[in-house]
Design a protein around this motif. Structure first.
Motif, mmCIF file in Angstrom:
data_model
loop_
_atom_site.group_PDB
_atom_site.id
_atom_site.type_symbol
_atom_site.label_atom_id
_atom_site.label_comp_id
_atom_site.label_asym_id
_atom_site.label_seq_id
_atom_site.Cartn_x
_atom_site.Cartn_y
_atom_site.Cartn_z
ATOM 1 N N UNK A 1 0.859 -1.095 0.057
ATOM 2 C CA UNK A 1 -0.003 0.169 0.045
ATOM 3 C C UNK A 1 0.914 1.088 0.016
ATOM 4 N N UNK A 2 0.825 2.143 -1.044
ATOM 5 C CA UNK A 2 1.453 3.311 -1.087
ATOM 6 C C UNK A 2 0.617 4.606 -0.912
ATOM 7 N N UNK A 3 1.261 5.409 -0.227
ATOM 8 C CA UNK A 3 0.625 6.748 -0.177
ATOM 9 C C UNK A 3 1.553 7.654 -1.218
ATOM 10 N N UNK A 4 0.911 8.255 -2.002
ATOM 11 C CA UNK A 4 1.475 9.326 -2.850
ATOM 12 C C UNK A 4 1.132 10.737 -2.549
ATOM 13 N N UNK A 5 1.883 11.597 -2.539
ATOM 14 C CA UNK A 5 1.665 12.911 -2.087
ATOM 15 C C UNK A 5 2.118 13.953 -2.933
ATOM 16 N N UNK A 6 1.358 14.739 -3.630
ATOM 17 C CA UNK A 6 1.652 15.743 -4.616
ATOM 18 C C UNK A 6 1.377 17.097 -3.923
ATOM 19 N N UNK A 7 2.492 18.000 -4.391
ATOM 20 C CA UNK A 7 2.344 19.238 -3.805
ATOM 21 C C UNK A 7 2.172 20.225 -4.813
ATOM 22 N N UNK A 8 1.307 21.017 -4.952
ATOM 23 C CA UNK A 8 0.816 21.594 -5.972
ATOM 24 C C UNK A 8 1.811 23.035 -6.245
ATOM 25 N N UNK A 9 2.327 23.203 -5.070
ATOM 26 C CA UNK A 9 3.394 24.699 -5.224
ATOM 27 C C UNK A 9 4.573 24.435 -5.625
ATOM 28 N N UNK A 10 5.101 23.281 -5.403
ATOM 29 C CA UNK A 10 6.539 22.690 -5.822
ATOM 30 C C UNK A 10 6.453 21.893 -7.105
ATOM 31 N N UNK A 11 5.424 21.419 -7.447
ATOM 32 C CA UNK A 11 5.102 20.270 -8.454
ATOM 33 C C UNK A 11 6.058 19.090 -8.265
ATOM 34 N N UNK A 12 5.919 18.550 -7.042
ATOM 35 C CA UNK A 12 6.746 17.677 -6.644
ATOM 36 C C UNK A 12 6.000 16.367 -6.291
ATOM 37 N N UNK A 13 6.387 15.063 -6.258
ATOM 38 C CA UNK A 13 5.665 13.998 -5.516
ATOM 39 C C UNK A 13 6.692 13.303 -4.517
ATOM 40 N N UNK A 14 6.080 12.731 -3.603
ATOM 41 C CA UNK A 14 6.730 11.946 -2.593
ATOM 42 C C UNK A 14 5.853 10.715 -2.437
ATOM 43 N N UNK A 15 6.513 9.604 -2.349
ATOM 44 C CA UNK A 15 5.840 8.433 -2.326
ATOM 45 C C UNK A 15 6.480 7.610 -1.102
ATOM 46 N N UNK A 16 5.371 6.973 -0.245
ATOM 47 C CA UNK A 16 5.760 6.357 1.208
ATOM 48 C C UNK A 16 5.143 4.801 0.985
ATOM 49 N N UNK A 17 5.687 3.880 1.409
ATOM 50 C CA UNK A 17 5.074 2.746 1.723
ATOM 51 C C UNK A 17 4.848 2.653 2.955
ATOM 52 N N UNK A 18 3.537 2.238 3.213
ATOM 53 C CA UNK A 18 2.543 2.217 4.364
ATOM 54 C C UNK A 18 2.471 0.702 5.060
ATOM 55 N N UNK A 19 2.937 0.708 6.353
ATOM 56 C CA UNK A 19 3.009 -0.370 7.035
ATOM 57 C C UNK A 19 1.568 -0.442 7.984
ATOM 58 N N UNK A 20 0.566 -1.070 7.847
ATOM 59 C CA UNK A 20 -0.603 -0.888 8.359
ATOM 60 C C UNK A 20 -0.666 -1.277 9.524
ATOM 61 N N UNK A 21 0.470 -2.242 10.194
ATOM 62 C CA UNK A 21 0.274 -2.761 11.344
ATOM 63 C C UNK A 21 0.799 -1.662 12.271
ATOM 64 N N UNK A 22 1.556 -0.747 12.067
ATOM 65 C CA UNK A 22 2.365 0.253 12.872
ATOM 66 C C UNK A 22 2.200 1.658 12.537
#
Length: 590
Positions: free
Chosen positions: A479-500
């Motif tokens: 499960x990935x969390x993808x965050x887009x910042x409209x100010x900087x036009x950059x993406x950050x991607x995180x792998x989510x561990x649902x247990x913790x």
């Protein structure tokens, strides 16, 4: 189209090619067919006789079907036509059209009356045949199976169903109207997205299984498996890992096998395939034919394009979506009218599934922000998945969730706590949703309490800026969390561990590519799709509602592009601005 005849002789073998209809501009729309031939060259032939008709190929002949049911056998080189009996097709039901056609032998002066033609029709559910001299089609008695392919083998027609049941019909025998069940091929054919074909090769009967996402509009073949069938003992099916000097042609037209050494440019031990979701109007999906076309190598299990061509832009006329809000999930469109009428629409087959009505009072025209914001399916509606799928939507200004399951007469509202929900995905049998601030919710629509969305927790990345938009997507079982910042036009991607709820930031997507934005968020293997770049995020601006057409005179789609995870650069998907709120391609609104 694998042409195995040429000129007036009809018996001379020429280079196999794959042909598909290509519409021209209205003033020149005379039935153009593009053919891939040796050395990757793209040739074409004008066939006015095929203008506006559905076309299939068998043994070098085209079977043409008009809107009114008029049918002909047409030889594309000699232009000879043989009239066939009329078939009635209700104009309101495209699903009743013909799907596949196979000849027993080539019509020629030396075989005037000893050939037959069999077709699959009525939405893959029926078989019928015609023999030269007959004045009508003869329907074959079947038991409601979903037929995927037919072939002529040792003077009998064989057909295979979606789940792998093999049928035989002897149109020359005492009882030609009966299709007898030979048995069930014991391979794992019956999986969503698989497509079985049946073909004769070197005197053997082969079952070819294309594995991909056949029921998705963005479907792409990932792999093929080939089995040699023993008709005396169907429990034994030997999987082949090489075709020797042979090459197979499967897809929309009849399936054949050829000796590669007999044809310049044809590769041995390869499967040439064309996507066979080709119904009325689908030839317009791409200017040069259908999407899923390529060459599968049995030795290294790789997929290569039949020819190189860049900047193919999809265009498909869909009158069913005129004036409606549209979302996409698993290749299906979810359409919403101004009055709250909703449908699931498959853009290729044009098949529609009615959804419960949503009251117009829930969506005042004066408040565009109350429209539906996102829609996600659990799986593709298909013959093998009749009632075990569900559809969830975000609506009422991103603050509510509701879902629908087949057979239900109304939408079921899920209890939420007023969070601003930005995305949903279906992951390991449950729906997950994320809020603007990074709170993750889970809802099990199959469980005992399907109306409750439980808070899983808050993700570690602080998503507090109004310019940041989080998306949630499944990729390779994670499960990935993808965050887009409209100010900087950059993406950050995180792998989510649902247990913790630990979030590990990723700086590469490997061989995958992500698609986020207005439609459902997905991850794909880039190598399975021609032209898709690995380690990239394809995105479309998702501030697009029914009133999005007011943002631009031609409608929606401002923030669209390709973000490279490695060099963190943005690139356009194509030259020019985007005005489509369905895809990242520039679709004109005429």
């Amino acid at each position: 189209m694998a042409i195995r005849s040429s000129g007036e002789e009809f018996q001379r073998v020429s280079t196999p090619s794959m042909a598909y209809a290509r519409p021209r501009k209205r003033r020149r729309n005379q039935g153009r067919f593009d053919c891939w031939r040796h050395r990757g060259k793209l040739n074409w032939k004008m066939l006015p006789e095929a203008k506006g008709k559905q076309c299939f190929e068998s043994l070098g002949w085209l079977i043409t079907v008009s809107e009114t049911g008029d049918m002909n056998l047409l030889h594309p080189l000699s232009r000879v036509q043989i009239p066939l009996p009329h078939i009635s097709f209700p104009k309101t039901s495209i699903s009743l059209r013909i799907r596949k056609a196979a000849l027993t032998s080539c019509p020629s002066p030396s075989s005037k009356d000893n050939y037959a033609l069999m077709v699959i029709y009525e939405g893959f559910r029926s078989l019928c045949f015609w023999k030269s001299g007959d004045k009508a089609w003869t329907k074959i008695k079947t038991s409601g199976y979903f037929f995927m392919d037919i072939t002529y083998y040792k003077r009998k027609f064989y057909s295979i169903s979606h789940e792998g049941t093999l049928f035989v019909c002897d149109v020359w025998g005492c009882d030609p109207t009966v299709a007898s069940i030979v048995g069930l091929i014991l391979t794992d054919i019956d999986r969503p997205g698989n497509h079985p074909y049946i073909v004769e090769s070197e005197g053997e009967l082969l079952i070819v299984v294309g594995e991909g996402n056949y029921y998705r509009a963005d479907y792409g073949t990932k792999e093929f498996r080939v089995f040699k069938v023993d008709l005396k003992d169907l429990a034994w099916a030997e999987e082949l890992h090489s075709l020797g000097d042979n090459a197979l042609f499967v897809g929309h037209n009849s399936s054949i096998s050829v000796r590669a050494s007999n044809f310049q440019g044809i590769k041995p031990s390869c499967i040439y395939y064309t996507g066979d979701y080709i119904y009325n109007g689908v030839s317009r999906f791409l200017e040069r034919g259908r999407k899923d076309t390529g060459i599968y190598n049995m030795k290294d299990r790789s997929v290569a394009p039949c020819y190189k061509e860049e900047n193919l832009i999809g265009k498909l006329m869909l009158p069913e979506v005129k004036g409606k809000q549209c979302f996409e999930s698993l290749g299906w469109l979810i359409t919403v009218s101004e009055t709250g009428d909703m449908n699931l629409l498959h853009p290729l087959s044009r098949f529609q599934i009615l959804l419960p009505h949503i009251s117009a009072s829930d969506f005042p025209r004066t408040s565009i922000s109350l429209q539906i914001q996102k829609a996600v399916l659990t799986s593709c509606p298909s013959p093998s998945l009749k009632d075990n799928y569900a559809l969830m939507v975000i609506y009422k200004g991103y603050k509510s969730l509701c879902f629908w399951k087949p057979g239900e007469k109304a939408w079921t509202t899920i209890k939420t706590r007023g969070y601003f929900l930005t995305d949903i995905t279906y992951y390991k049998g449950q729906f997950y949703s994320i809020s603007l601030g990074g709170t993750i919710f889970v809802c099990n629509v199959w469980g005992r309490d399907p109306t409750v969305a439980k808070i899983v927790g808050h993700t570690f990345p602080d998503i507090t800026s109004p310019s940041e938009r989080p998306y949630i997507v499944e990729s390779e079982g994670e499960l990935l969390l993808v965050v887009f910042d409209y100010r900087t036009n950059e993406f950050r991607v995180f792998k989510v561990d649902l247990k913790d709820l630990a979030c590990a930031e990723l700086h590469s997507l490997g061989s995958n590519a992500l698609f986020v934005g207005h439609n459902s968020s997905i991850s794909i293997r880039a190598s399975n799709f021609q032209g898709i770049r690995p380690k990239c995020i394809y995105y479309t601006g998702d501030c697009l509602y029914t009133g999005g057409s007011q943002l631009f005179k031609r409608g929606g789609g401002k923030g669209t592009g390709i973000y490279n995870m490695e060099d963190r650069n943005l690139a356009p998907c194509y030259k020019g601005g985007s005005f489509s709120h369905i895809s990242s391609l520039p679709v004109s609104h005429g």
